[in-house]
Design an enzyme around this catalytic site. Structure first.
Site, short mmCIF file in Angstrom:
data_model
loop_
_atom_site.label_atom_id
_atom_site.label_comp_id
_atom_site.label_asym_id
_atom_site.label_seq_id
_atom_site.Cartn_x
_atom_site.Cartn_y
_atom_site.Cartn_z
N TYR A 160 0.84 -1.21 0.00
CA TYR A 160 0.00 0.00 0.00
C TYR A 160 0.87 1.25 0.00
O TYR A 160 0.72 2.14 -0.85
CB TYR A 160 -0.90 -0.04 1.23
CG TYR A 160 -1.90 1.10 1.33
CD1 TYR A 160 -2.92 1.24 0.41
CD2 TYR A 160 -1.83 2.01 2.39
CE1 TYR A 160 -3.85 2.26 0.52
CE2 TYR A 160 -2.76 3.03 2.52
CZ TYR A 160 -3.77 3.15 1.58
OH TYR A 160 -4.70 4.16 1.70
N GLU A 162 4.11 1.75 -0.68
CA GLU A 162 4.97 1.98 -1.86
C GLU A 162 4.13 2.22 -3.10
O GLU A 162 4.54 2.98 -3.99
CB GLU A 162 5.94 0.81 -2.06
CG GLU A 162 6.93 0.61 -0.92
CD GLU A 162 7.96 1.74 -0.76
OE1 GLU A 162 7.83 2.81 -1.39
OE2 GLU A 162 8.91 1.56 0.02
N VAL A 202 -10.20 0.53 12.44
CA VAL A 202 -10.47 0.57 13.88
C VAL A 202 -11.84 1.13 14.21
O VAL A 202 -12.54 0.61 15.10
CB VAL A 202 -9.33 1.31 14.63
CG1 VAL A 202 -9.29 2.79 14.32
CG2 VAL A 202 -9.43 1.09 16.12
N ASP A 221 -0.96 -2.37 23.32
CA ASP A 221 -1.47 -1.82 24.59
C ASP A 221 -2.38 -0.62 24.35
O ASP A 221 -2.87 0.00 25.29
CB ASP A 221 -0.31 -1.45 25.53
CG ASP A 221 0.57 -0.34 24.96
OD1 ASP A 221 0.24 0.21 23.87
OD2 ASP A 221 1.60 -0.01 25.58
N THR A 225 -1.21 6.13 18.43
CA THR A 225 -2.16 7.21 18.17
C THR A 225 -2.53 7.30 16.69
O THR A 225 -1.78 6.87 15.81
CB THR A 225 -1.59 8.59 18.58
OG1 THR A 225 -0.53 8.95 17.69
CG2 THR A 225 -1.10 8.59 20.02
N PRO A 287 2.16 1.89 12.50
CA PRO A 287 2.75 3.16 12.94
C PRO A 287 2.37 3.51 14.38
O PRO A 287 1.22 3.34 14.79
CB PRO A 287 2.17 4.18 11.95
CG PRO A 287 1.84 3.38 10.74
CD PRO A 287 1.38 2.04 11.26
P1 NAD Z 1 -12.60 1.71 0.06
O1 NAD Z 1 -11.96 0.37 0.07
O2 NAD Z 1 -13.90 1.87 0.78
O3 NAD Z 1 -12.82 2.21 -1.43
C1 NAD Z 1 -11.92 1.95 -2.47
C2 NAD Z 1 -12.71 1.56 -3.71
O4 NAD Z 1 -11.79 1.32 -4.80
C3 NAD Z 1 -13.52 0.27 -3.53
O5 NAD Z 1 -14.85 0.47 -3.94
C4 NAD Z 1 -12.80 -0.72 -4.42
O6 NAD Z 1 -13.66 -1.74 -4.90
C5 NAD Z 1 -12.25 0.17 -5.51
N1 NAD Z 1 -11.11 -0.40 -6.23
C6 NAD Z 1 -9.95 -0.88 -5.69
N2 NAD Z 1 -9.15 -1.34 -6.67
C7 NAD Z 1 -9.79 -1.14 -7.84
C8 NAD Z 1 -9.47 -1.38 -9.19
N3 NAD Z 1 -8.32 -1.95 -9.57
N4 NAD Z 1 -10.36 -1.02 -10.16
C9 NAD Z 1 -11.54 -0.43 -9.81
N5 NAD Z 1 -11.91 -0.18 -8.54
C10 NAD Z 1 -11.05 -0.53 -7.56
O7 NAD Z 1 -11.53 2.73 0.63
P2 NAD Z 1 -11.70 4.28 0.98
O8 NAD Z 1 -11.49 4.44 2.42
O9 NAD Z 1 -12.93 4.81 0.37
O10 NAD Z 1 -10.42 4.89 0.26
C11 NAD Z 1 -10.55 5.58 -0.99
C12 NAD Z 1 -9.20 6.15 -1.40
O11 NAD Z 1 -8.73 7.05 -0.40
C13 NAD Z 1 -8.12 5.07 -1.55
O12 NAD Z 1 -7.29 5.40 -2.64
C14 NAD Z 1 -7.34 5.16 -0.26
O13 NAD Z 1 -6.01 4.76 -0.42
C15 NAD Z 1 -7.45 6.65 0.06
N6 NAD Z 1 -7.32 6.88 1.50
C16 NAD Z 1 -8.36 6.66 2.36
C17 NAD Z 1 -8.18 6.86 3.72
C18 NAD Z 1 -9.29 6.65 4.71
O14 NAD Z 1 -9.04 6.84 5.91
N7 NAD Z 1 -10.50 6.32 4.33
C19 NAD Z 1 -6.94 7.29 4.21
C20 NAD Z 1 -5.90 7.48 3.31
C21 NAD Z 1 -6.10 7.30 1.95
N1 UDP Z 2 -6.64 -1.16 15.68
C1 UDP Z 2 -7.08 -1.63 16.90
N2 UDP Z 2 -8.16 -2.47 16.91
C2 UDP Z 2 -8.82 -2.84 15.78
C3 UDP Z 2 -8.37 -2.33 14.54
C4 UDP Z 2 -7.26 -1.51 14.53
O1 UDP Z 2 -6.52 -1.31 17.96
O2 UDP Z 2 -9.79 -3.60 15.88
C5 UDP Z 2 -5.51 -0.20 15.67
C6 UDP Z 2 -4.42 -0.51 14.66
O3 UDP Z 2 -3.47 -1.40 15.20
C7 UDP Z 2 -3.85 0.87 14.40
C8 UDP Z 2 -5.05 1.81 14.57
O4 UDP Z 2 -6.02 1.05 15.30
O5 UDP Z 2 -2.88 1.19 15.36
C9 UDP Z 2 -5.65 2.28 13.25
O6 UDP Z 2 -5.88 1.13 12.47
P1 UDP Z 2 -6.67 1.19 11.08
O7 UDP Z 2 -6.60 -0.19 10.51
O8 UDP Z 2 -8.00 1.79 11.27
O9 UDP Z 2 -5.84 2.22 10.20
P2 UDP Z 2 -4.29 2.46 9.92
O10 UDP Z 2 -3.45 1.51 10.70
O11 UDP Z 2 -4.15 2.26 8.45
O12 UDP Z 2 -4.06 3.86 10.35
#
Ligand code: NAD
Ligand code: UDP
Length: 322
Positions: A160, A162, A202, A221, A225, A287
């Protein structure tokens, strides 16, 4: 967000916008916003981590078209001239991208290039959804856009992290060498309605566990954050950035930082849940701290996330409990 009007898609002429990942959490909120503002939207998704129900919400809308396709293999759009290609397709939850590591790398690499080529062919803008994960397990806190990050290039999260770092690099390359009008946002943990209940992130885990009276699973634990942003703040930031010519990456997030143990207790309290909190193994390369420095978004977009986590969680829990 301040009430003062700021240029955004809300005040622009009608646009034709193609959104990859339209059936996902963030994508579906963008579709809704743009349709409500009078724009035409083409959604593209292959449902690898999205939900058909998110497409069904708009299927009958006269300005919405849906194409089911894997954008890593091409974006089969043959319609009228596009104004924007918004590339939001990618599994985003750690359990999802670790289940589909090759597909995640492909959509960040080939999918991004396909989106850039489409934007170039149409003379359209290209908008990349990148992530705070480009900072990896950061040594600088909070994280400004100038920080280059601390990513394990072969770890379980690297598919993810990279992929997104490459996606940013190729986006900058198309901007510099081919003149594409690009935007890059680094999204920090965002939540809201329409996340998949089994998404594994989470907030979805804690909310559903609390509502069902199951134990809340805190990994490690719980002292690690995150800084959680509500979806409406993110969508507003995106809509504003489309109107501002800024090609370098911009952090979009809410700087209010909390530990996962604090989050578990907040969710329990709002749900008035009797659930106990249990500890599970800390995932690899998780992280330790994450908080956005949003000075750039603040200065170029007047971006001030205003939605408090307690209020948003209350809203989500009512929807999730229906
Ligand atoms: P999500 O998984 O709910 O939505 C992603 C969508 O992309 C899904 O509907 C999936 O089916 C579609 N998809 C994936 N690969 C595909 C492909 N090859 N062709 C067509 N469709 C494809 O995730 P999200 O939370 O809505 O995230 C949306 C975007 O925002 C992503 O690029 C993610 O990396 C970025 N992002 C989200 C968060 C967050 O906290 N929600 C944080 C950082 C970055
Ligand atoms: N996490 C947790 N319990 C869960 C799911 C995630 O404590 O049931 C922690 C996870 O280890 C991370 C944080 O919550 O430290 C955020 O995780 P999430 O998967 O939501 O997003 P990301 O790690 O990508 O920020």
């Amino acid at each position: 967000m301040p009430e003062t009007p700021f240029p955004s898609t809300a005040t622009s002429d009608p646009l034709r916008i193609l959104i990859t990942g339209s059936a996902g959490f963030v994508g579906s909120h963008l579709v809704e916003r743009f349709l409500n503002e009078g724009h035409t939207v083409i959604g593209v998704d292959n449902y690898i981590s999205g939900q058909v129900s998110n497409t069904d919400l708009f299927r009958d809308h006269p300005r919405f078209t849906f194409i089911e396709a894997d954008v890593s293999h091409g974006i089969p759009y043959t319609g009228e001239k596009l104004d924007w290609v918004m590339h939001f397709a990618s599994p985003a939850s750690p359990p999802h991208y670790q289940q589909f590591p090759v597909e995640t790398l492909m959509v960040g690499a080939q999918g991004t290039q396909n989106g850039l080529e489409l934007a170039h062919a149409h003379g359209a803008g290209f908008f990349l959804a990148s992530t705070s994960e480009v900072y990896g397990d950061p040594h600088v806190h909070p994280q400004p856009e100038t920080y280059w990050g601390n990513v394990n290039p072969i770890g379980v999260r690297s598919c993810y992290d990279e992929a997104k770092r490459y996606a940013e690099a190729i986006t900058m390359a198309y901007h510099r060498s081919r003149g594409v009008n690009t935007r890059i946002i680094r999204i920090f943990n965002t939540y809201g309605p329409r996340m998949r209940p089994d998404d594994g992130r989470v907030i979805t885990n804690f909310v559903h566990q609390a509502l069902r009276g199951e134990p809340l699973t805190v990994y490690g634990d719980g002292s690690q954050t995150r800084s959680f942003q509500y979806i409406d703040d993110l969508v507003e930031g995106i809509s504003r950035l489309m109107m501002v010519k800024h090609h370098e990456p911009v952090n979009l997030g809410n700087p209010q930082e909390i530990t996962m143990l604090q989050l578990a207790n907040i969710v329990k309290e709002i749900a008035r849940s009797e659930s106990v909190i249990i500890n599970k193994d800390m995932p690899l390369d998780d992280p330790i701290r994450r908080k956005p420095d949003i000075s750039i978004a603040n200065s170029i977009l007047c971006f001030i996330p205003s939605i408090k986590i307690e209020n948003a969680l209350r809203k989500i829990m009512v929807i999730s409990d229906e």
